[in-house]
Design an enzyme around this catalytic site. Structure first.
Site, PDB file in Angstrom:
ATOM      1  N   HIS A 132     -18.042  20.626   7.987  1.00  0.00           N
ATOM      2  CA  HIS A 132     -17.206  21.814   8.169  1.00  0.00           C
ATOM      3  C   HIS A 132     -16.103  21.562   9.208  1.00  0.00           C
ATOM      4  O   HIS A 132     -14.920  21.801   8.946  1.00  0.00           O
ATOM      5  CB  HIS A 132     -18.097  22.988   8.603  1.00  0.00           C
ATOM      6  N   GLU A 133     -16.493  21.085  10.387  1.00  0.00           N
ATOM      7  CA  GLU A 133     -15.495  20.885  11.456  1.00  0.00           C
ATOM      8  C   GLU A 133     -14.513  19.771  11.085  1.00  0.00           C
ATOM      9  O   GLU A 133     -13.318  19.869  11.364  1.00  0.00           O
ATOM     10  CB  GLU A 133     -16.173  20.596  12.794  1.00  0.00           C
ATOM     11  N   HIS A 142     -10.965  28.414   6.510  1.00  0.00           N
ATOM     12  CA  HIS A 142     -12.244  28.920   6.022  1.00  0.00           C
ATOM     13  C   HIS A 142     -12.122  29.339   4.569  1.00  0.00           C
ATOM     14  O   HIS A 142     -11.060  29.785   4.128  1.00  0.00           O
ATOM     15  CB  HIS A 142     -12.734  30.076   6.891  1.00  0.00           C
ATOM     16  N   CYS A 143     -13.220  29.175   3.846  1.00  0.00           N
ATOM     17  CA  CYS A 143     -13.254  29.429   2.410  1.00  0.00           C
ATOM     18  C   CYS A 143     -14.180  30.625   2.162  1.00  0.00           C
ATOM     19  O   CYS A 143     -15.138  30.833   2.891  1.00  0.00           O
ATOM     20  CB  CYS A 143     -13.790  28.182   1.719  1.00  0.00           C
ATOM     21  N   CYS A 148     -19.724  27.302  -0.342  1.00  0.00           N
ATOM     22  CA  CYS A 148     -18.846  26.221   0.131  1.00  0.00           C
ATOM     23  C   CYS A 148     -19.112  25.924   1.606  1.00  0.00           C
ATOM     24  O   CYS A 148     -19.272  26.827   2.420  1.00  0.00           O
ATOM     25  CB  CYS A 148     -17.385  26.617  -0.055  1.00  0.00           C
ATOM     26  N   CYS A 167     -16.493  23.408  -2.190  1.00  0.00           N
ATOM     27  CA  CYS A 167     -16.216  23.944  -3.519  1.00  0.00           C
ATOM     28  C   CYS A 167     -15.082  23.106  -4.142  1.00  0.00           C
ATOM     29  O   CYS A 167     -14.429  22.321  -3.448  1.00  0.00           O
ATOM     30  CB  CYS A 167     -15.817  25.417  -3.423  1.00  0.00           C
TER      31      CYS A 167
HETATM   32 ZN    ZN Z   1     -14.790  26.863  10.837  1.00  0.00          ZN
HETATM   33 ZN    ZN Z   2     -14.264  26.091  -0.442  1.00  0.00          ZN
END
Ligand code: ZN
Ligand code: ZN
Length: 185
Positions: A132-133, A142-143, A148, A167
């Site tokens: 993520h990071e 952000h999604c 995801c 995703c």
């Molecule tokens: Zn984040």
């Molecule tokens: Zn995503």
């Protein structure tokens, strides 16, 4: 020149678990990932009134230690509880499109929540937070896709709900980001 990702550990996470996390990042970013150790002066980032460590101060220290080239990304793993001034705590923080990010195991362990330890779960959560990071360092926001890995998580339960993968849309943005990087290089 493809991207090169460094996972720098200042934590007690075992080498074989960091290798598992490195493989997850390699799959997502299609880039080699190296695991190395880093020494941080944690005392400098400690806030006695909060009993927590300033993510911003640690990121600045990380930046002073790395040699930043165009396509290199660095994510540091620590065990201490991180904060930024406006939030009670954070799982991690990244420089958007920058070279550095940090992630903490502190609130990823079941022990923090007073429930029996589950090391496998900790490693999976850490892999998700690392990916993520790193996604932010490659320019992803952000999604909203439920599963995801780029979905934002406020609670550890939300980390458990998402997958370690991106995703399709985020994955194609990463693909583009890597190609743009290659053209520049
Ligand atoms: Zn984040
Ligand atoms: Zn995503």
């Amino acid at each position: 020149v493809t991207a090169l990702i460094h996972i720098l550990t200042a934590s007690h996470v075992a080498g074989k678990d960091l290798a598992t996390i490195a493989r997850a990042a390699e799959r997502t970013f299609a880039a080699p990932v190296q695991v190395e150790a880093i020494r941080l002066d944690l005392d400098k980032a400690f806030d006695a009134s909060r009993s927590q460590y300033s993510s911003g101060i640690l990121l600045a220290e990380i930046l002073s230690q790395i040699s930043s080239t165009t396509n290199e990304k660095y994510i540091v793993v620590v065990d201490v509880d991180l904060y930024i001034p406006v939030l009670t705590f954070i799982f991690g923080e990244a420089q958007f499109r920058g070279p550095a990010a940090i992630v903490s195991t502190h609130r990823l362990s079941n022990l923090f929540y007073g429930i029996p330890n589950d090391k496998g779960k900790l490693v999976i959560r850490l892999a998700k937070e690392v990916v993520h990071e790193l996604g932010h360092t490659f320019g992803l926001y952000h999604c909203h896709q439920f599963e995801c890995v780029m979905r934002s998580s406020t609670y550890v339960e939300e980390i458990d709900l998402k997958r370690v993968e991106m995703c399709a849309q985020c994955a194609s943005l990463i693909h583009e980001a890597c190609q743009t990087g290659m053209e520049k290089a």
